[in-house]
Design an enzyme around this catalytic site. Structure first.
Site, PDB file in Angstrom:
ATOM      1  N   PHE A  63      55.222  46.682  46.263  1.00 55.59           N
ATOM      2  CA  PHE A  63      54.155  45.641  45.937  1.00 55.59           C
ATOM      3  C   PHE A  63      54.064  45.591  47.818  1.00 55.59           C
ATOM      4  CE2 PHE A  63      56.222  44.344  42.082  1.00 55.59           C
ATOM      5  CZ  PHE A  63      55.445  44.564  41.427  1.00 55.59           C
ATOM      6  N   ALA A  64      54.708  45.627  48.401  1.00 59.48           N
ATOM      7  CA  ALA A  64      54.338  45.159  50.103  1.00 59.48           C
ATOM      8  C   ALA A  64      52.742  45.462  50.756  1.00 59.48           C
ATOM      9  CB  ALA A  64      55.496  45.450  51.238  1.00 59.48           C
ATOM     10  N   ASN A  89      49.614  48.351  58.563  1.00 61.91           N
ATOM     11  CA  ASN A  89      50.541  47.467  57.715  1.00 61.91           C
ATOM     12  C   ASN A  89      51.223  48.156  56.164  1.00 61.91           C
ATOM     13  OD1 ASN A  89      51.748  44.962  57.366  1.00 61.91           O
ATOM     14  ND2 ASN A  89      51.432  44.955  55.474  1.00 61.91           N
ATOM     15  N   SER A 135      44.578  49.638  43.558  1.00 64.25           N
ATOM     16  CA  SER A 135      43.719  48.774  43.047  1.00 64.25           C
ATOM     17  C   SER A 135      42.542  49.736  42.973  1.00 64.25           C
ATOM     18  CB  SER A 135      43.354  47.298  44.200  1.00 64.25           C
ATOM     19  OG  SER A 135      42.152  47.119  44.051  1.00 64.25           O
ATOM     20  N   TYR A 138      40.139  47.654  53.106  1.00 68.30           N
ATOM     21  CA  TYR A 138      41.208  46.981  52.304  1.00 68.30           C
ATOM     22  C   TYR A 138      41.788  48.680  51.311  1.00 68.30           C
ATOM     23  CZ  TYR A 138      44.000  45.718  48.419  1.00 68.30           C
ATOM     24  OH  TYR A 138      44.400  45.657  47.047  1.00 68.30           O
ATOM     25  N   LYS A 194      44.119  51.974  50.468  1.00 70.93           N
ATOM     26  CA  LYS A 194      45.155  51.966  48.406  1.00 70.93           C
ATOM     27  C   LYS A 194      45.020  53.483  48.343  1.00 70.93           C
ATOM     28  CE  LYS A 194      46.388  47.478  48.230  1.00 70.93           C
ATOM     29  NZ  LYS A 194      48.197  47.626  48.012  1.00 70.93           N
ATOM     30  N   ALA A 226      29.116  39.630  50.868  1.00 68.67           N
ATOM     31  CA  ALA A 226      28.778  41.173  50.688  1.00 68.67           C
ATOM     32  C   ALA A 226      29.508  41.625  50.589  1.00 68.67           C
ATOM     33  CB  ALA A 226      28.696  41.520  52.861  1.00 68.67           C
TER      34      ALA A 226
HETATM   35  P1  NAD Z   1      51.536  38.728  47.878  1.00 74.49           P
HETATM   36  O1  NAD Z   1      50.087  38.957  49.546  1.00 74.49           O
HETATM   37  O2  NAD Z   1      50.764  37.455  47.457  1.00 74.49           O
HETATM   38  O3  NAD Z   1      52.069  39.986  47.801  1.00 74.49           O
HETATM   39  C1  NAD Z   1      51.977  40.998  48.941  1.00 74.49           C
HETATM   40  C2  NAD Z   1      54.045  40.795  49.546  1.00 74.49           C
HETATM   41  O4  NAD Z   1      54.027  41.764  51.208  1.00 74.49           O
HETATM   42  C3  NAD Z   1      53.591  39.101  50.563  1.00 74.49           C
HETATM   43  O5  NAD Z   1      55.214  38.651  50.258  1.00 74.49           O
HETATM   44  C4  NAD Z   1      54.154  39.651  51.878  1.00 74.49           C
HETATM   45  O6  NAD Z   1      54.673  38.725  52.789  1.00 74.49           O
HETATM   46  C5  NAD Z   1      54.176  41.282  51.840  1.00 74.49           C
HETATM   47  N1  NAD Z   1      53.956  41.540  53.211  1.00 74.49           N
HETATM   48  C6  NAD Z   1      53.511  42.410  52.926  1.00 74.49           C
HETATM   49  N2  NAD Z   1      53.280  43.674  54.334  1.00 74.49           N
HETATM   50  C7  NAD Z   1      54.625  43.476  54.842  1.00 74.49           C
HETATM   51  C8  NAD Z   1      55.094  44.438  55.405  1.00 74.49           C
HETATM   52  N3  NAD Z   1      54.572  44.912  56.137  1.00 74.49           N
HETATM   53  N4  NAD Z   1      56.567  44.535  55.373  1.00 74.49           N
HETATM   54  C9  NAD Z   1      57.444  43.238  54.268  1.00 74.49           C
HETATM   55  N5  NAD Z   1      56.395  42.874  53.242  1.00 74.49           N
HETATM   56  C10 NAD Z   1      55.461  43.072  53.359  1.00 74.49           C
HETATM   57  O7  NAD Z   1      49.670  39.673  46.959  1.00 74.49           O
HETATM   58  P2  NAD Z   1      50.074  40.290  45.868  1.00 74.49           P
HETATM   59  O8  NAD Z   1      48.475  39.920  45.636  1.00 74.49           O
HETATM   60  O9  NAD Z   1      50.823  39.866  44.611  1.00 74.49           O
HETATM   61  O10 NAD Z   1      49.482  42.106  45.651  1.00 74.49           O
HETATM   62  C11 NAD Z   1      50.493  42.745  45.713  1.00 74.49           C
HETATM   63  C12 NAD Z   1      50.252  44.291  45.417  1.00 74.49           C
HETATM   64  O11 NAD Z   1      49.115  44.590  44.553  1.00 74.49           O
HETATM   65  C13 NAD Z   1      50.080  44.313  47.608  1.00 74.49           C
HETATM   66  O12 NAD Z   1      50.066  45.568  47.763  1.00 74.49           O
HETATM   67  C14 NAD Z   1      48.040  44.525  46.660  1.00 74.49           C
HETATM   68  O13 NAD Z   1      47.481  45.139  47.826  1.00 74.49           O
HETATM   69  C15 NAD Z   1      47.771  44.873  44.980  1.00 74.49           C
HETATM   70  N6  NAD Z   1      46.813  44.543  44.440  1.00 74.49           N
HETATM   71  C16 NAD Z   1      46.680  43.097  44.337  1.00 74.49           C
HETATM   72  C17 NAD Z   1      45.530  42.828  43.765  1.00 74.49           C
HETATM   73  C18 NAD Z   1      45.446  41.098  43.560  1.00 74.49           C
HETATM   74  O14 NAD Z   1      44.129  40.763  43.482  1.00 74.49           O
HETATM   75  N7  NAD Z   1      45.902  39.992  44.240  1.00 74.49           N
HETATM   76  C19 NAD Z   1      45.031  43.484  43.337  1.00 74.49           C
HETATM   77  C20 NAD Z   1      45.117  44.658  43.263  1.00 74.49           C
HETATM   78  C21 NAD Z   1      46.142  45.546  44.601  1.00 74.49           C
HETATM   79  N1  UFG Z   2      33.967  34.527  43.845  1.00 73.71           N
HETATM   80  C1  UFG Z   2      32.511  33.391  43.613  1.00 73.71           C
HETATM   81  N2  UFG Z   2      32.962  32.200  44.597  1.00 73.71           N
HETATM   82  C2  UFG Z   2      34.098  32.198  45.288  1.00 73.71           C
HETATM   83  C3  UFG Z   2      34.916  33.481  44.852  1.00 73.71           C
HETATM   84  C4  UFG Z   2      34.679  34.404  44.429  1.00 73.71           C
HETATM   85  O1  UFG Z   2      31.688  33.016  43.611  1.00 73.71           O
HETATM   86  O2  UFG Z   2      34.703  31.418  46.275  1.00 73.71           O
HETATM   87  C5  UFG Z   2      32.849  35.636  42.489  1.00 73.71           C
HETATM   88  C6  UFG Z   2      32.584  37.052  43.220  1.00 73.71           C
HETATM   89  O3  UFG Z   2      31.457  37.376  43.761  1.00 73.71           O
HETATM   90  C7  UFG Z   2      33.297  37.937  42.513  1.00 73.71           C
HETATM   91  C8  UFG Z   2      34.010  36.870  41.387  1.00 73.71           C
HETATM   92  O4  UFG Z   2      34.084  35.859  41.599  1.00 73.71           O
HETATM   93  O5  UFG Z   2      32.254  38.128  41.549  1.00 73.71           O
HETATM   94  C9  UFG Z   2      35.664  37.326  41.402  1.00 73.71           C
HETATM   95  O6  UFG Z   2      35.872  37.739  42.616  1.00 73.71           O
HETATM   96  P1  UFG Z   2      37.108  37.403  43.450  1.00 73.71           P
HETATM   97  O7  UFG Z   2      37.559  37.148  45.373  1.00 73.71           O
HETATM   98  O8  UFG Z   2      38.476  36.819  42.904  1.00 73.71           O
HETATM   99  O9  UFG Z   2      37.827  38.797  43.404  1.00 73.71           O
HETATM  100  P2  UFG Z   2      36.702  40.539  43.756  1.00 73.71           P
HETATM  101  O10 UFG Z   2      36.280  41.457  42.167  1.00 73.71           O
HETATM  102  O11 UFG Z   2      35.624  40.421  44.157  1.00 73.71           O
HETATM  103  O12 UFG Z   2      38.353  41.299  44.325  1.00 73.71           O
HETATM  104  C10 UFG Z   2      39.282  41.424  43.715  1.00 73.71           C
HETATM  105  C11 UFG Z   2      40.863  41.484  44.888  1.00 73.71           C
HETATM  106  C12 UFG Z   2      40.514  42.645  45.117  1.00 73.71           C
HETATM  107  C13 UFG Z   2      40.739  43.592  44.226  1.00 73.71           C
HETATM  108  C14 UFG Z   2      39.839  43.193  43.398  1.00 73.71           C
HETATM  109  C15 UFG Z   2      40.185  44.688  42.468  1.00 73.71           C
HETATM  110  O13 UFG Z   2      40.090  40.382  45.934  1.00 73.71           O
HETATM  111  O14 UFG Z   2      41.099  42.639  46.650  1.00 73.71           O
HETATM  112  O15 UFG Z   2      39.656  42.391  42.955  1.00 73.71           O
HETATM  113  O16 UFG Z   2      39.606  44.679  41.063  1.00 73.71           O
HETATM  114  F1  UFG Z   2      40.572  45.050  44.922  1.00 73.71           F
END
Ligand code: NAD
Ligand code: UFG
Length: 339
Positions: free
Chosen positions: A81-82, A100, A125, A149, A153, A293
């Protein structure tokens, strides 16, 4: 007992998954550098799972540390997950994101090979799909991310596809998450963004608790029924269950799986606000502002393949997503308390 290394395990999705892994009988070791999470999460994971969880504070880019970890533990698998995940920040600091997310993953995979650990789940993602010109994404939707980003991925996915070709003994799951929301039903763990939340749900819940005055709705002129953006929100507990199912499914019959994890049912920003108001009983003030954007109008998962391969599908709907987020937020108004 099967032991799993969970990188990023104190983060939002990792912490929920760690509990379900422990409950499913896996021994869990967490590696996290705490760049976006708090150490206090570990005690809560232990409290909720009633099992001991090893925590190592450190970075996936640290070869020596990883070598030590792999020499001290015999892992069956790694869930990776990191990573850094803020789209806007990735555009401003591309090298930090490539270092990273991509270099860090290479170090991890290299040390896995040296330790003879070949089973991996990678957090990918829906952002790898970019903007294909239609709204329901299957796993065959072309891969063309539109931000840094997303490219990190896709690069890691490509590396893993190449690794599998070069060493067929790898067993790999690429899980492409849609929009994770919600929290553990206890309210003890949840999403705890440092600073101003980028994402919709944590922003709404911080408005509800009074940490922010109002939500900015980014655009109401999209070609959607109410003009606001539509997304496939998935409860983090369903997402965590998808990881446990993937870990159990990976094996000789399914050695490489690429799956969308979503519900297949999108909701608009205004629908999310209304659902949150219903769950919390609190009015969410908002203002319609210009589009953000890089935002797309609408997309959601075709999640049929995950059902077919894993026997998994999302069970929790929008009301539970909002109720559990609110339960977490109101019992932890300042998150884990150190941001
Ligand atoms: P999060 O930031 O809560 O968790 C990620 C964790 O990784 C954090 O605890 C951070 O401290 C740790 N981390 C980051 N870089 C590191 C490193 N170099 N070494 C060790 N630890 C490190 O994010 P999350 O929402 O739990 O996401 C987990 C994974 O899922 C991420 O890879 C993210 O890109 C992916 N993801 C998240 C979403 C989302 O919307 N939350 C959507 C799609 C994919
Ligand atoms: N939105 C608002 N106001 C806010 C935040 C979001 O109106 O303050 C809207 C956005 O325009 C969008 C929806 O809410 O229409 C969802 O936005 P999020 O930022 O919650 O999520 P995104 O779909 O933009 O992106 C998220 C993660 C990405 C990931 C993606 C995967 O941020 O990292 O989902 O589908 F890749």
């Amino acid at each position: 007992m099967r032991k799993v290394l969970v990188t990023g395990g104190t983060g939002y999705i990792g912490s929920h998954t760690a509990i379900q892994l422990a409950n499913a009988g896996f021994e869990v070791v967490i590696l996290d550098n705490l760049s976006n999470s708090s150490k206090g999460v570990v005690a809560r994971i232990e409290e909720l799972s009633k099992r001991q969880v090893d925590f190592i504070e450190g970075d996936i880019r640290d070869h020596e540390l990883l070598r030590n970890i792999f020499s001290q533990h015999t892992f069956d698998s790694v869930i990776h997950f990191a990573g850094l995940k803020a789209v806007g920040e990735s555009e401003e600091q591309p090298l930090r994101y490539f270092d990273n997310n991509v270099s860090g993953s290479i170090v991890l995979f290299d040390e896995m090979i040296k330790a003879g650990v070949y089973k991996l789940i990678f957090s990918s993602s829906a952002t790898v799909y970019g903007d294909p010109g239609y709204v329901c994404y299957s796993e065959n939707t072309p891969l063309a991310p539109i931000n840094v980003y997303g490219r990190t991925k896709l690069m890691v996915e490509d590396i893993l596809r190449d690794l599998k070709k070069s060493q067929p003994k790898w067993q790999i799951a690429l899980l492409r998450y849609f929009n994770p929301v919600g929290a553990h039903e206890s309210g003890r763990i949840g999403e705890n963004p440092f600073g101003v939340p980028n994402n919709l749900m944590p922003f709404i819940s911080q408005v509800a608790i009074g940490r922010r005055s109002k939500l900015m709705v980014y655009g109401n002129d999209y070609a959607t029924p109410d003009g606001t953006g539509l997304r496939d929100y998935i409860h983090v507990e369903d997402l965590a269950a998808g990881h446990v199912a993937a870990l159990k499914t990976l094996g000789d019959v399914n050695p490489f799986i690429t799956l969308n994890l979503g519900t297949g049912k999108p909701y608009s920003v205004l629908e999310m606000i209304s659902a949150f108001e219903r769950a919390s009983g609190i009015k969410i003030p908002y203002e319609i502002v210009g589009r953000r954007a890089g935002d797309l109008s609408e997309y959601y998962a075709n999640a049929d393949l995950a059902k077919e391969i894993l026997g998994w599908q999302a069970k929790l709907g929008i009301d539970r997503m909002c109720a559990d987020t609110w339960c977490w937020q109101k019992s932890n108004p300042e998150g884990y308390g150190i941001d």
